[in-house]
Design a protein around this motif. Structure first.
Motif, PDB file in Angstrom:
ATOM      1  N   MET A  82       0.831  -1.217   0.000  1.00  0.00           N
ATOM      2  CA  MET A  82       0.000   0.000   0.000  1.00  0.00           C
ATOM      3  C   MET A  82       0.860   1.258   0.000  1.00  0.00           C
ATOM      4  O   MET A  82       0.541   2.231  -0.686  1.00  0.00           O
ATOM      5  CB  MET A  82      -0.921   0.022   1.222  1.00  0.00           C
ATOM      6  CG  MET A  82      -2.031  -0.998   1.140  1.00  0.00           C
ATOM      7  SD  MET A  82      -2.975  -1.021   2.658  1.00  0.00           S
ATOM      8  CE  MET A  82      -4.052   0.383   2.430  1.00  0.00           C
ATOM      9  N   ALA A  83       1.950   1.236   0.769  1.00  0.00           N
ATOM     10  CA  ALA A  83       2.797   2.430   0.851  1.00  0.00           C
ATOM     11  C   ALA A  83       3.490   2.692  -0.484  1.00  0.00           C
ATOM     12  O   ALA A  83       3.617   3.847  -0.908  1.00  0.00           O
ATOM     13  CB  ALA A  83       3.825   2.278   1.973  1.00  0.00           C
ATOM     14  N   LEU A  84       3.871   1.633  -1.164  1.00  0.00           N
ATOM     15  CA  LEU A  84       4.527   1.829  -2.456  1.00  0.00           C
ATOM     16  C   LEU A  84       3.550   2.398  -3.492  1.00  0.00           C
ATOM     17  O   LEU A  84       3.855   3.353  -4.199  1.00  0.00           O
ATOM     18  CB  LEU A  84       5.102   0.488  -2.951  1.00  0.00           C
ATOM     19  CG  LEU A  84       5.742   0.525  -4.337  1.00  0.00           C
ATOM     20  CD1 LEU A  84       7.013   1.380  -4.319  1.00  0.00           C
ATOM     21  CD2 LEU A  84       6.087  -0.873  -4.816  1.00  0.00           C
ATOM     22  N   LEU A  85       2.361   1.831  -3.587  1.00  0.00           N
ATOM     23  CA  LEU A  85       1.412   2.248  -4.623  1.00  0.00           C
ATOM     24  C   LEU A  85       0.607   3.474  -4.211  1.00  0.00           C
ATOM     25  O   LEU A  85       0.148   4.233  -5.059  1.00  0.00           O
ATOM     26  CB  LEU A  85       0.451   1.105  -4.963  1.00  0.00           C
ATOM     27  CG  LEU A  85       1.095  -0.168  -5.500  1.00  0.00           C
ATOM     28  CD1 LEU A  85       0.040  -1.243  -5.725  1.00  0.00           C
ATOM     29  CD2 LEU A  85       1.840   0.114  -6.795  1.00  0.00           C
ATOM     30  N   GLY A  86       0.393   3.640  -2.907  1.00  0.00           N
ATOM     31  CA  GLY A  86      -0.491   4.710  -2.444  1.00  0.00           C
ATOM     32  C   GLY A  86       0.219   5.863  -1.774  1.00  0.00           C
ATOM     33  O   GLY A  86      -0.400   6.871  -1.467  1.00  0.00           O
ATOM     34  N   GLY A  87       1.532   5.740  -1.513  1.00  0.00           N
ATOM     35  CA  GLY A  87       2.255   6.810  -0.828  1.00  0.00           C
ATOM     36  C   GLY A  87       2.410   6.531   0.661  1.00  0.00           C
ATOM     37  O   GLY A  87       3.415   6.845   1.258  1.00  0.00           O
ATOM     38  N   ARG A  88       1.355   5.991   1.283  1.00  0.00           N
ATOM     39  CA  ARG A  88       1.426   5.555   2.685  1.00  0.00           C
ATOM     40  C   ARG A  88       0.315   4.540   2.900  1.00  0.00           C
ATOM     41  O   ARG A  88      -0.614   4.452   2.092  1.00  0.00           O
ATOM     42  CB  ARG A  88       1.297   6.746   3.650  1.00  0.00           C
ATOM     43  CG  ARG A  88      -0.021   7.485   3.564  1.00  0.00           C
ATOM     44  CD  ARG A  88      -0.053   8.706   4.521  1.00  0.00           C
ATOM     45  NE  ARG A  88      -1.203   9.543   4.223  1.00  0.00           N
ATOM     46  CZ  ARG A  88      -1.323  10.816   4.608  1.00  0.00           C
ATOM     47  NH1 ARG A  88      -0.349  11.396   5.291  1.00  0.00           N
ATOM     48  NH2 ARG A  88      -2.402  11.502   4.307  1.00  0.00           N
ATOM     49  N   GLU A  89       0.410   3.774   4.044  1.00  0.00           N
ATOM     50  CA  GLU A  89      -0.531   2.685   4.256  1.00  0.00           C
ATOM     51  C   GLU A  89      -1.878   3.170   4.791  1.00  0.00           C
ATOM     52  O   GLU A  89      -2.921   2.621   4.436  1.00  0.00           O
ATOM     53  CB  GLU A  89       0.072   1.581   5.145  1.00  0.00           C
ATOM     54  CG  GLU A  89       0.689   2.030   6.466  1.00  0.00           C
ATOM     55  CD  GLU A  89       2.149   2.481   6.335  1.00  0.00           C
ATOM     56  OE1 GLU A  89       2.408   3.444   5.583  1.00  0.00           O
ATOM     57  OE2 GLU A  89       3.012   1.887   7.016  1.00  0.00           O
ATOM     58  N   ILE A  90      -1.869   4.164   5.677  1.00  0.00           N
ATOM     59  CA  ILE A  90      -3.135   4.700   6.176  1.00  0.00           C
ATOM     60  C   ILE A  90      -3.427   5.994   5.403  1.00  0.00           C
ATOM     61  O   ILE A  90      -2.574   6.873   5.313  1.00  0.00           O
ATOM     62  CB  ILE A  90      -3.066   4.966   7.697  1.00  0.00           C
ATOM     63  CG1 ILE A  90      -2.721   3.668   8.446  1.00  0.00           C
ATOM     64  CG2 ILE A  90      -4.394   5.549   8.206  1.00  0.00           C
ATOM     65  CD1 ILE A  90      -2.393   3.876   9.924  1.00  0.00           C
ATOM     66  N   HIS A  91      -4.604   6.087   4.853  1.00  0.00           N
ATOM     67  CA  HIS A  91      -5.000   7.222   4.027  1.00  0.00           C
ATOM     68  C   HIS A  91      -4.007   7.506   2.891  1.00  0.00           C
ATOM     69  O   HIS A  91      -3.398   8.575   2.816  1.00  0.00           O
ATOM     70  CB  HIS A  91      -5.230   8.483   4.876  1.00  0.00           C
ATOM     71  CG  HIS A  91      -6.200   8.269   5.990  1.00  0.00           C
ATOM     72  ND1 HIS A  91      -7.239   7.364   5.907  1.00  0.00           N
ATOM     73  CD2 HIS A  91      -6.297   8.828   7.220  1.00  0.00           C
ATOM     74  CE1 HIS A  91      -7.918   7.368   7.046  1.00  0.00           C
ATOM     75  NE2 HIS A  91      -7.381   8.243   7.861  1.00  0.00           N
ATOM     76  N   PRO A  92      -3.881   6.524   1.980  1.00  0.00           N
ATOM     77  CA  PRO A  92      -3.006   6.722   0.820  1.00  0.00           C
ATOM     78  C   PRO A  92      -3.417   7.959   0.023  1.00  0.00           C
ATOM     79  O   PRO A  92      -4.585   8.359   0.037  1.00  0.00           O
ATOM     80  CB  PRO A  92      -3.220   5.452  -0.008  1.00  0.00           C
ATOM     81  CG  PRO A  92      -3.833   4.456   0.900  1.00  0.00           C
ATOM     82  CD  PRO A  92      -4.578   5.228   1.943  1.00  0.00           C
ATOM     83  N   VAL A  93      -2.457   8.557  -0.687  1.00  0.00           N
ATOM     84  CA  VAL A  93      -2.700   9.851  -1.346  1.00  0.00           C
ATOM     85  C   VAL A  93      -2.739   9.759  -2.864  1.00  0.00           C
ATOM     86  O   VAL A  93      -2.979  10.759  -3.535  1.00  0.00           O
ATOM     87  CB  VAL A  93      -1.604  10.866  -0.951  1.00  0.00           C
ATOM     88  CG1 VAL A  93      -1.535  11.009   0.566  1.00  0.00           C
ATOM     89  CG2 VAL A  93      -0.231  10.492  -1.507  1.00  0.00           C
ATOM     90  N   ASN A  94      -2.494   8.578  -3.421  1.00  0.00           N
ATOM     91  CA  ASN A  94      -2.190   8.512  -4.852  1.00  0.00           C
ATOM     92  C   ASN A  94      -3.387   8.263  -5.760  1.00  0.00           C
ATOM     93  O   ASN A  94      -3.295   8.421  -6.968  1.00  0.00           O
ATOM     94  CB  ASN A  94      -1.116   7.431  -5.067  1.00  0.00           C
ATOM     95  CG  ASN A  94      -0.446   7.548  -6.421  1.00  0.00           C
ATOM     96  OD1 ASN A  94      -0.540   8.596  -7.075  1.00  0.00           O
ATOM     97  ND2 ASN A  94       0.213   6.499  -6.855  1.00  0.00           N
ATOM     98  N   LEU A  95      -4.538   7.861  -5.214  1.00  0.00           N
ATOM     99  CA  LEU A  95      -5.670   7.503  -6.070  1.00  0.00           C
ATOM    100  C   LEU A  95      -6.473   8.748  -6.435  1.00  0.00           C
ATOM    101  O   LEU A  95      -6.707   9.606  -5.584  1.00  0.00           O
ATOM    102  CB  LEU A  95      -6.561   6.521  -5.293  1.00  0.00           C
ATOM    103  CG  LEU A  95      -7.548   5.684  -6.084  1.00  0.00           C
ATOM    104  CD1 LEU A  95      -6.815   4.747  -7.055  1.00  0.00           C
ATOM    105  CD2 LEU A  95      -8.400   4.847  -5.127  1.00  0.00           C
ATOM    106  N   ARG A  96      -6.886   8.869  -7.691  1.00  0.00           N
ATOM    107  CA  ARG A  96      -7.766   9.975  -8.069  1.00  0.00           C
ATOM    108  C   ARG A  96      -8.742   9.508  -9.154  1.00  0.00           C
ATOM    109  O   ARG A  96      -8.467   8.517  -9.849  1.00  0.00           O
ATOM    110  CB  ARG A  96      -6.962  11.169  -8.564  1.00  0.00           C
ATOM    111  CG  ARG A  96      -6.216  10.933  -9.848  1.00  0.00           C
ATOM    112  CD  ARG A  96      -5.859  12.289 -10.458  1.00  0.00           C
ATOM    113  NE  ARG A  96      -4.633  12.212 -11.224  1.00  0.00           N
ATOM    114  CZ  ARG A  96      -4.255  13.148 -12.092  1.00  0.00           C
ATOM    115  NH1 ARG A  96      -4.997  14.224 -12.277  1.00  0.00           N
ATOM    116  NH2 ARG A  96      -3.145  13.011 -12.772  1.00  0.00           N
ATOM    117  N   PRO A  97      -9.860  10.220  -9.301  1.00  0.00           N
ATOM    118  CA  PRO A  97     -10.769   9.859 -10.391  1.00  0.00           C
ATOM    119  C   PRO A  97     -10.001   9.884 -11.710  1.00  0.00           C
ATOM    120  O   PRO A  97      -9.284  10.845 -11.985  1.00  0.00           O
ATOM    121  CB  PRO A  97     -11.845  10.952 -10.344  1.00  0.00           C
ATOM    122  CG  PRO A  97     -11.846  11.414  -8.914  1.00  0.00           C
ATOM    123  CD  PRO A  97     -10.397  11.346  -8.497  1.00  0.00           C
ATOM    124  N   GLY A  98     -10.099   8.836 -12.486  1.00  0.00           N
ATOM    125  CA  GLY A  98      -9.358   8.732 -13.743  1.00  0.00           C
ATOM    126  C   GLY A  98      -8.121   7.853 -13.645  1.00  0.00           C
ATOM    127  O   GLY A  98      -7.603   7.404 -14.653  1.00  0.00           O
TER     128      GLY A  98
END
Lengths: 429, 256
Positions: A149-165
């Protein structure tokens, strides 16, 4: 026989705040109320007037244990409303991120919260005094999910990387290589975990459930599919409100979801497994069979085995996706907001997480509706509790209380969904 | 063994993410449990020991009459009280109710509003009791949490920097996203996350709340120069730390 009330005032090893009231009259259980007093936070209200780009960051805060579930259902709803489909490697990356959340969330529940019930410990730390190896391996497994999760999302709790599109940034193939080694080790640990939890003592307790889960033409469901049930439901995500409704009951800040025509139903690992057994790879089906599970499991105490199996599946699935990964040209596809309604539904670790948003022409949210998994399971948990407590009605409060608490933890209830959980009171008269 | 300091973890209105950070210390958890007695942590253990406690970690904000009473009890039982995360430290995203009529919020979510007992506001713990240390973040950074606990055990002050996210971008080698034309709250936001958002090519969204003495007006001018509308600035400041004084005041200077 006297009438009495048994209370558990603050349920432990669940995420969030809840209590349980059990009423026993003349040796019969007359009511089992799961009281959820988690303070409401009103997400659906303050989402009104916010922009669609803010959606994934805001809804993540509904739950610190499964933020990706909320984020994913929300971005899908926005994409649905604006008429775009995210597929190919971007979709594969989303599924990979979600596998990380399944590993982390199931790992936490199986090892830290649920296993101590079967072995007679108050927590995993005290369990580690005798079962140190199992706890350390469980922690290592959970860590592998968090690392993904940290690699793909930036961090494990409340990842920052996902956006519409899509995403803000996508990884290169090379960046994913080290996590592959972690996941291979995690996959082996998950197989050991399945064998360990399958050896636990389980009470005989079979229930007749209406299972509800997503079903996809060729995948074990995580990020999409149709909503199906073990009775007769087979609908598109957008048709959820035709078949299901939420009722507001006085004893809970979580709304109670029901199949309109029938009543309580079950979402989560047992439902996903029963409805999608044929979508599991042969390796996982063999592992299920080695651990004594057939294609359907109706004993909620054995849900710990199904969760461990799903961890093994998620490790394998993430490895498969990484092996086939090619970096996409763009981190996201272009999106133009427009007026309309969008629906999103994905398989959170605890079951389907359904969202609906109405958007204005500029992508501002007009109304929001979020149906988390635990509120869907709450009426069914109450039925399990009544069934578990009935044969124990003449026993001491202590025995009843312990078995009821364990029954609740079978569901890995996550009460922090603002919306939505437990304390046990037994009322006898 | 009975000489170990006693730890309690408390939850108020929150998502559980900050206390989860403690369980996410996979490599340190068992060692930590050897150094400190986990006396009261209901999310992790059904063995709950009575107070008093040497160290209390408090997650969540105060949003109900019952919780407003409960926090007084927690303070009375705690020698050293640390708030963990944006909810406990500034009121959290649920403090958006403070700008609205909470009755409208209840009506928007619940069919039977009379069953819901809630306060008009969501407020930080420091609005109710004395707080010994505040750890920022939505969620908190687990390395910083371990530092706060280690410092407590050693009887020293936690080494948690108070500068802005900009310094962390320099440390991480990030190219400035503002220079690339993306509005970013990094220049006014408290360090601690390690500049994650700019590393993922998006502007910081302020989840660690305001740094000490932020220049809010200058940041708004930069955002306007990059094409942000007043509504964009207002929305950006009204998220997880919306009730912190600098973010609240600046958000009120911009139209919807």
């Amino acid at each position: 026989m006297p009438t009495k009330t048994i209370k558990v005032d603050y349920l432990a090893r669940v995420e969030g705040e809840g209590a349980l009231d059990l009423h026993i009259e003349g040796g019969e259980v007359t009511a089992a109320n799961l009281r959820i007093f988690e303070p409401p936070r009103f997400f659906e209200a303050f989402l009104q007037g916010r922009g669609y780009t803010e959606l994934p960051d805001i809804v993540a805060r509904i739950c610190g244990i499964c933020p990706v579930a909320y984020q994913m259902s929300a971005v899908q709803a926005a994409e649905d409303a604006f008429g775009v489909t995210v597929d190919g490697q971007l979709r594969a990356l989303r599924r990979m991120l979600y596998c990380g959340e399944w590993i982390e969330s199931h790992g936490l529940h199986v090892v830290m919260l649920h296993a101590p019930d079967f072995l007679g410990y108050p927590d995993a730390i005290r369990m580690a005094e005798k079962h140190g190896d199992a706890v350390r391996k469980g922690l290592a497994l959970k860590k592998a999910g968090n690392s993904l999760m940290a690699l793909l999302g930036g961090r494990e709790i409340h990842p920052v990387n996902l956006r519409p599109g899509g995403f803000y940034r996508v990884p290169s193939k090379k960046e994913l290589a080290p996590i592959s080694d972690d996941l291979k080790r995690a996959r082996d640990l998950a197989v050991e975990l399945v064998h360990w939890v399958a050896s636990f003592p389980f009470p005989d307790f079979e229930q007749d459930y209406e299972f509800v889960a997503l079903r996809h033409p060729d995948e074990y469901p995580i990020t999409g599919g149709r909503i199906v049930s073990s009775c007769d439901i087979d609908i598109a995500i957008a048709e959820f409100e035709n078949e299901f409704e939420e009722r507001h009951v006085p004893h809970s800040t979580a709304l109670h979801a029901m199949v309109k025509r029938r009543g309580a139903y079950l979402v989560g690992p047992l439902a996903r497994y029963a409805l999608n057994y044929d979508r599991l790879p042969q390796s996982i089906r063999s592992l299920a069979s080695e651990s004594g599970l057939g294609p359907v499991c109706t004993n909620p105490f054995r849900s710990i085995v199904v969760r461990a199996l799903e961890i093994a599946f998620a490790c394998e699935e993430a490895l498969r996706l990484i092996a086939n990964y090619e970096q996409p040209d763009q981190p996201a596809i272009a999106l133009e907001p427009r007026e309309g309604t969008g629906f999103g539904c994905t398989e959170a670790p605890r079951g389907i997480c359904w969202h609906r948003y109405d958007f204005e022409a500029d992508g501002t949210i007009r109304t929001a509706r979020i149906v988390p998994p635990t509120s869907q399971n709450q009426p069914r948990i109450e039925q399990d509790l009544a069934a578990v407590a009935a044969p124990l009605a003449a026993e001491t409060d202590e025995i009843i209380r312990n078995r009821c608490e364990q029954s609740i933890r079978n569901y890995d209830p996550c009460i922090s969904c603002s919306a939505h959980f437990l304390d046990l009171s037994v009322h006898r008269s | 063994m009975s000489q170990r300091p006693r730890l309690a973890v408390w939850k108020f209105a929150s998502c559980d993410g900050c206390q989860l950070s403690l369980l996410d210390c996979e490599d340190e958890l068992l060692t930590l449990a050897g150094a400190i007695e986990i006396a009261n942590f209901p999310e992790a253990s059904s063995a709950v020991a009575d107070g008093p406690y040497d160290l209390s970690l408090v997650e969540g904000s105060i949003t109900t009459p019952h919780d407003a009473e409960r926090i007084l009890e927690v303070r009375a039982q705690s020698k050293y009280l640390v708030t963990i995360g944006a909810c406990a430290t500034s009121g959290g995203i649920q403090a958006l109710r403070n700008f609205a009529d909470v009755k409208d919020f209840v009506a928007a979510v619940y069919a039977s509003p009379e069953y819901i007992d809630t306060l008009d506001t969501s407020t930080p713990i420091s609005g109710h009791v004395a707080v010994d240390y505040e750890l920022h973040g939505c969620p908190i950074n687990k390395a910083q949490l371990l530092e706060v606990i280690s410092a407590f055990l050693a009887g020293r002050k936690p080494a948690v920097p108070a500068h802005s996210v900009c310094i962390e971008c320099k440390q991480r080698g990030n190219v400035c996203v503002m220079v690339q034309g993306k509005p970013c709250l990094g220049p006014v936001t408290h360090a601690g996350c390690g500049a994650i958002c700019p590393a993922y090519r998006r502007g910081c969204y302020g989840c660690f709340g305001p740094m000490e003495t932020p220049n809010m007006a200058a940041l708004s001018r930069e955002w306007r120069a990059l094409g942000a509308q007043p509504r964009d600035i207002k929305r950006a400041l009204r998220t997880f730390n919306t009730w912190s004084e600098p973010f609240r005041r600046e958000s009120e200077a911009h139209a919807d």
